[in-house]
Design a protein around this motif. Structure first.
Motif: not given
Length: 115
Positions: A66, A69-70, A92-97, A111
């Motif tokens: 959390d 950044d990645r 990925r669910a949290a939008g992290k690369p 990815d």
């Protein structure tokens, strides 16, 4: 102090990977740090941990994801175990690369452009 400087807000990268890759994760921590990046790595545990301790460590590592950044998955030979796969799904669910040190054995886990 020389010409090396840390940006106002360095990138934060959470390292994920199997406990069998402790040495490789240590190398990643060193390499990221020398590049001016703040690494967040799994706790290193000597010996066995109880199921309760494992659940606590897993929850703590999700908090590290959390904060990051990645995410960098340290996976020599492409190995991604169940626990690491769960962390990848969480990130990925949290939008992290998510990027990998090696192409995952299950290429569908990578990815596009991030491996």
């Amino acid at each position: 102090m020389g010409h090396w400087s840390v940006p106002a807000r360095p990138d934060i990268v959470c390292i994920c990977g199997s406990a069998r890759f402790v040495a490789e994760m240590r190398d990643a921590v060193r390499d990221l740090t020398l590049r001016g990046i703040i690494p967040l790595a799994p706790a290193e545990m000597d010996g066995a941990v109880s199921a309760e301790q494992k659940a606590h460590l897993d929850a703590l590592h999700r908090h590290k994801i959390d904060l990051a950044d990645r995410v960098l998955v340290v996976n020599p030979g492409g190995y991604v175990g169940a626990s690491t796969a769960s962390e990848i799904a969480y990130a990925r669910a949290a939008g992290k690369p998510v990027s990998f040190t090696d192409q995952p054995e299950d290429a569908a886990g990578a990815d596009n452009g991030e491996s």
